[in-house]
Design an enzyme around this catalytic site. Structure first.
Site, short mmCIF file in Angstrom:
data_model
loop_
_atom_site.label_atom_id
_atom_site.label_comp_id
_atom_site.label_asym_id
_atom_site.label_seq_id
_atom_site.Cartn_x
_atom_site.Cartn_y
_atom_site.Cartn_z
N HIS A 181 0.84 -1.20 0.00
CA HIS A 181 0.00 0.00 0.00
C HIS A 181 0.87 1.25 0.00
O HIS A 181 1.93 1.27 0.64
CB HIS A 181 -0.96 0.01 1.20
CG HIS A 181 -0.30 0.16 2.54
ND1 HIS A 181 -0.05 1.39 3.12
CD2 HIS A 181 0.16 -0.77 3.42
CE1 HIS A 181 0.52 1.22 4.30
NE2 HIS A 181 0.67 -0.08 4.51
N ASP A 193 6.55 1.71 6.20
CA ASP A 193 5.13 1.37 6.23
C ASP A 193 4.39 2.28 5.25
O ASP A 193 3.77 3.26 5.66
CB ASP A 193 4.57 1.55 7.65
CG ASP A 193 3.10 1.15 7.75
OD1 ASP A 193 2.65 0.37 6.90
OD2 ASP A 193 2.43 1.65 8.67
N GLU A 227 -5.01 1.46 3.00
CA GLU A 227 -4.80 0.37 3.95
C GLU A 227 -4.83 0.87 5.39
O GLU A 227 -5.38 0.20 6.28
CB GLU A 227 -3.45 -0.31 3.66
CG GLU A 227 -3.19 -1.59 4.42
CD GLU A 227 -2.54 -1.38 5.79
OE1 GLU A 227 -2.49 -2.34 6.57
OE2 GLU A 227 -2.09 -0.24 6.07
N GLU A 228 -4.26 2.03 5.63
CA GLU A 228 -4.15 2.54 6.99
C GLU A 228 -5.50 2.91 7.60
O GLU A 228 -5.62 3.04 8.81
CB GLU A 228 -3.22 3.76 7.02
CG GLU A 228 -1.79 3.48 6.58
CD GLU A 228 -1.02 2.62 7.56
OE1 GLU A 228 -1.61 2.20 8.59
OE2 GLU A 228 0.16 2.36 7.31
N GLU A 253 4.44 -5.57 3.98
CA GLU A 253 3.95 -4.61 4.97
C GLU A 253 5.09 -4.09 5.82
O GLU A 253 6.24 -4.50 5.69
CB GLU A 253 2.90 -5.28 5.87
CG GLU A 253 1.48 -4.81 5.63
CD GLU A 253 1.26 -3.35 6.02
OE1 GLU A 253 2.19 -2.69 6.50
OE2 GLU A 253 0.14 -2.86 5.82
N HIS A 326 4.45 4.49 12.63
CA HIS A 326 3.36 5.48 12.53
C HIS A 326 3.75 6.84 13.09
O HIS A 326 2.88 7.60 13.53
CB HIS A 326 2.09 4.97 13.22
CG HIS A 326 1.34 3.97 12.41
ND1 HIS A 326 0.15 3.41 12.81
CD2 HIS A 326 1.62 3.40 11.19
CE1 HIS A 326 -0.28 2.55 11.89
NE2 HIS A 326 0.61 2.54 10.90
#
Length: 996
Positions: A181, A193, A227-228, A253, A326
């Site tokens: 993604h 990520d 995706e997130e 991922e 994140h």
């Protein structure tokens, strides 16, 4: 004379045991830690494989993670998407693809060149989906409009023509899906990520479209968006015509921010075997079982691929350090080309193996629901060894091996004991042995029971102290493991080793026994056998393979104990030994060579005694020799016959070779077999348990910032540390005091400055550090969660931060806007953040919708940012809502609805709109800005009148300073030991209340 030292390097003497054990442990621990902390180097040749260019991959990563947040709902997200489309076109032109088909944002045909069709690019498929948010088990309905990029690389065995335009199911050979993604979270740059996954997919496209590299089976390369926010991209792909083609998949991922990319989970053993072809395979079934049992609460695109499409495949991801996950620390400078190559090399090998597979293992057809019927495969067990080898097996094979060990192990030992007893060489647990019968006055004490219970005392006390240290840390400084996991492991290992060594060494010095090693192995076998029972139950009832290392544990202990049993065959026959001892004791009475032994004297007739009547002080062995040596022999016979040794003044090369004060009968025991036992026990268990320990520690040591309880982290680390050192227990009593200190120096950790030359001081030094040190640093920043919410009607807004209680307040103290305001703190209301504190204050007003945006008047207010209308009819209500400068809106219902229908949405049996319990939220994601969403909902057995709730929209683009000033302030003033991350799909949520 008893032996205390020898130049033989393999004898079971302290010097030899210490040197060899230290050497083996140093190598093992160093290699295990090195593998855990390093990544295999990328090749110096930047084009190691046809079509693959590492320099290009790194430059692509810099464009994807270019210092801007690019979540769905940001302009930067669109820029990344446009860059990827251009890049794919460049790859096709560079590789001379014969046919290339491009679709614009509306799915309209744009261009085509003549030739054999090899590459098809779908810039947008126009798919919309509506479905329940099943992977998070939340009562939420999701609506999404696809912004995915799909690339179809035609395989040599694929059907001809544009089969995706046909309504009939695909009937050719199945293909392979590779997915990553390209969106990030609103608070992260998305380098690992999932930027590394994205550039890996680009390089795979380049490789498989290079000259001579066309795959046998076709490939669908999916670069998905959203995706997130709830796996929107993968859920949209379910509706795409290409989704019927691949039956296997590789999902890429990132749940960390660098390091190695490991195999997170796999559907079955058969597909896992293809990943084993990787040059640097990494992973462990424990992570897969963690997802299976719900211990890992996050989700990846693996879920819709398996649950909604019925595919079989692999989930490969980065997993550490989680403190950067994140956050704005997930950027290019915190990863490296080695990590890129690690994921790329494993993906390339896996895809090459999957696309060239000739079997029919993964073939299948869609069922009535559209799911592929391909079989489920076999439950898998897998683990890597030093990141170089990869073991893959079936769970049912492991189960069969477990049952075999449970049954065969005790039988083997029982048979051996019977044979040894028949040979009259069973010294373990032996007490007195009389010369002729139990009525005989003379007996030899064999001391075969000595030392049997030492293991229990050492194991219980050392384990109890280690576990209590975990409780102490959880009480006094619970988050020290966040940044100083090696200090905690050093404390655990040194404390356990020191206590166990002190007890076993001390007992051996006071009451030495030659059977201590064997007795400890017996206890280890009993313990490992009990653990294997629970492992076998888990394999059979819960389909868990994580206990595979207990199988290895039990097998290695059984092999070592088997050697100890075989050693007993080297001992003298017990009865002959008793006769020999009594004879040797008798020989001490004569200084003349050739004196008769006590056994000879026993054969003399009592009638040879000429010294008068026997008294109770008269020796039973009377004769001429008795009369000569009666005073000497009588005392020696009665005193030494009750002992287990041959007199020191007797030159007996057969017996007097035992170690110091151990039983004399042990002289004939082999002295080199201990090394064979050490090699059976230590290397394999330290490698496997050590890798598991470091993998789990790196995976969970920073999860308390997510709301997880901290005590289970310490207890799990303690248990694994004990299992790591347990195989050394049979040899501890022969190790000198230097080893505990040496062992601590291996685990330098964060307490290296206070390590000393004494074991107890080292334990104390690490303990003091762990109790008083600050738990966070620049390299291990405490994560906390941000969201700002506003009542758009009143203009009142609150900034809400979630984090670890106590430290969260320290973070907030740094923010100017919070100074002088009442701070409202309490337990977090978010269901997925249990255990965290939540603090609120009135924040700086947002500017997510610029003045004069799309014709807004200059005097527009917050109310103008969101418009909605609701009409009712019976128990049904229709909502129409629009948010400005956003793609994301929501509906909240105080009473759950039983059905949801979104205009332009489609229904699919694989994705039910509402879960079994109904929905109290509807999340709406658009591919266009300022979209008006039209939603119909129905309440069951009630009327719409009287229903209440909220309508909201979310904004997540914080790249322009001043757009969300509260978030800017947090980033600017947060302490260097902290890092902000997002709490929701957006950083700012504006809402209005409805009542019907």
């Amino acid at each position: 004379m008893a032996r205390t030292r020898s130049l033989n390097p393999f004898l079971f003497f302290p010097t030899q045991v210490t040197i060899l054990t230290v050497t083996i442990l140093t190598v093992l621990f160093a290699v295990v830690i090195w593998v855990a902390e390093t990544v295999p180097a990328a090749p110096s040749n930047k084009t190691p494989v046809a079509g693959v260019n590492l320099t290009e991959a790194w430059l692509d990563l810099e464009h994807v993670a270019n210092g801007l947040y690019h979540p769905w709902g940001s302009r930067a997200n669109e820029q990344v998407r446009e860059y990827l489309l251009r890049k794919i076109e460049e790859i096709g032109e560079r590789n001379g693809v014969e046919r290339k088909t491009i679709y614009d944002a509306n799915g309209t045909f744009v261009s085509e060149t003549d030739g054999v069709k090899v590459l098809n690019v779908f810039a947008s498929d126009g798919s919309n989906f509506t479905g329940a948010d099943g992977w998070r088990n939340s009562p939420t309905t999701m609506y999404g409009e696809s912004e995915n990029i799909l690339v179809y690389i035609r395989g040599e065995e694929d059907m001809e023509g544009d089969w995706w335009n046909s309504s009939a199911p695909y009937r050719g050979s199945s293909g392979v899906l590779v997915n990553a993604h390209f969106d990030s979270v609103p608070s992260g740059m998305g380098a690992t990520d999932d930027g590394v996954g994205v550039v890996t997919v680009l390089q795979l496209i380049s490789h498989f479209t290079a000259k001579g590299k066309q795959p046998k089976r076709g490939i669908v390369a999916l670069l998905n968006n959203g995706e997130e926010n709830g796996l929107y991209g993968a859920k949209s792909y379910v509706r795409h015509p290409l989704s019927q083609f691949p039956h296997t998949f590789l999902n890429l991922e990132g749940a960390g921010a660098g390091g190695r990319a490991i195999l997170f989970r796999s559907t079955d053993a058969e597909v896992t075997s293809f990943y084993a072809r990787s040059p640097y395979p990494s992973g462990n079934i424990i992570s897969g079982d963690g997802f299976k049992r719900g211990f890992v609460r996050s989700g990846t695109d693996y879920t819709p691929f398996t649950e909604e499409l019925g595919m079989r495949g692999l989930d490969v991801a980065f997993y550490k350090p989680r403190s950067r996950y994140h956050t704005n620390q997930d950027d290019v400078r915190n990863t490296n080309p080695d990590s890129v190559w690690h994921m790329l090399s494993s993906s390339l090998a896996t895809m090459q193996a999957l696309t060239s597979y000739d079997g029919k293992e993964f073939e299948g057809t869609p069922d009535k629901r559209g799911r592929l019927v391909t079989g489920t495969g076999s439950d898998a067990v897998w683990f890597d060894v030093f990141g170089l080898g990869f073991a893959v097996g079936k769970l049912n094979t492991l189960f069969a091996l477990s049952v075999t060990l449970l049954v065969a192990g005790p039988i083997i030992l029982i048979v051996l004991e019977v044979l040894i007893r028949k040979s009259d060489k069973w010294y373990p647990f032996a007490g007195k042995r009389y010369l002729r019968s139990s009525d005989d006055d003379e007996a030899v004490r064999l001391h075969g029971r000595r030392g049997f219970s030492r293991f229990l005392l050492a194991f219980v006390l050392s384990t109890a102290i280690t576990v209590l240290l975990g409780y102490l840390l959880a009480k006094v400084n619970p988050l020290i493991v966040y940044s100083s996991e090696y200090a905690v492991l050093a404390m655990y290992g040194s404390a356990w080793f020191a206590v166990a060594w002190f007890i076993l060494k001390g007992a051996s010095s006071i009451r030495p026994t030659a059977l201590q090693r064997m007795f400890i192995l017996i206890w280890l076998y009993i313990l490992s056998w009990v653990l294997l029972v629970f492992t076998t139950i888990g394999e059979n009832n819960l389909h868990l393979g994580s206990g595979y290392f207990f199988v290895i544990y039990n097998a290695s202990v059984l092999a070592a104990l088997f050697i100890s049993y075989l050693e007993l065959f080297a001992l003298p026959n017990v009865q002959k030994y008793v006769e020999h001892v009594l004879g040797a004791q008798g020989d001490t009475a004569s200084s003349r060579p050739g004196s008769r032994s006590s056994r000879q004297l026993l054969d003399q007739s009592d009638n040879t005694n000429d010294d008068g009547e026997a008294t109770e002080r008269t020796s039973l062995l009377r004769g001429r020799t008795n009369r000569i040596n009666q005073n000497t022999f009588t005392g020696l016979s009665r005193r030494r016959a009750d002992r287990d040794e041959v007199p020191d003044d007797v030159d007996d090369p057969y017996l007097n070779k035992h170690y110091i004060d151990e039983q004399a009968w042990s002289s004939s025991l082999p002295q080199w077999t201990w090394l064979l036992q050490l090699l059976l026990l230590a290397p394999i268990n330290i490698i496997i348990v050590g890798q598991i320990l470091l993998l789990l520690t790196a995976s969970i040591n920073q999860t308390p910032a997510d709301g997880n309880a901290v005590l289970p982290v310490y207890l799990l680390m303690a248990v694994l540390t004990i299992l790591l050192f347990l195989p050394l227990m049979p040899f501890l009593h022969r190790i000198t005091f230097h080893v505990p200190t040496f062992l601590f120096l291996i685990f330098v950790g964060k307490c290296k400055s206070i390590l000393t030359f004494g074991t107890s001081l080292t334990v104390l030094g690490c303990l003091i550090y762990n109790l008083v040190a600050f738990p966070f640093s620049r390299e291990a920043r405490l994560k906390y969660y941000f969201v700002q919410q506003m009542d758009l009607n009143s203009g009142v807004n609150n900034v809400t931060l979630l984090g670890v209680d106590g430290f969260l307040q320290d973070v907030i103290e740094e923010f100017p806007s919070a100074a002088g305001q009442p701070l409202h703190c309490g337990e977090a209301s978010a269901s997925n953040r249990n255990g965290l504190a939540e603090c609120k204050w009135h924040g700086l007003p947002p500017n997510v919708v610029p003045r004069n945006y799309n014709g807004l008047p200059s005097n527009s207010t917050y109310k103008d940012w969101l418009q909605f209308n609701v009409t009712k009819s019976g128990n049904t209500a229709s909502f129409s809502l629009q948010g400005l400068n956003t793609k994301i809106c929501r509906l909240y219902f105080d009473t759950k609805v039983s059905s949801v229908a979104v205009e332009e949405g489609s229904s699919d049996d694989r994705q039910p709109n509402v879960g079994d319990g109904g929905s109290n939220q509807v999340h709406l994601f658009s591919r266009t800005w300022d979209k008006t969403f039209n939603v119909n909902v129905t309440w069951e057995d009630t009327k719409a009148k009287g229903q209440t709730g909220r309508v909201s929209c979310l904004w997540s683009d914080a790249n322009q300073p001043g757009t969300i000033p509260a978030f800017d302030e947090v980033r600017r003033f947060e302490p260097v030991w902290s890092a902000v991350t997002k709490q929701d799909d957006g950083l700012f949520e504006g809402w209005k209340v409805f009542s019907i």
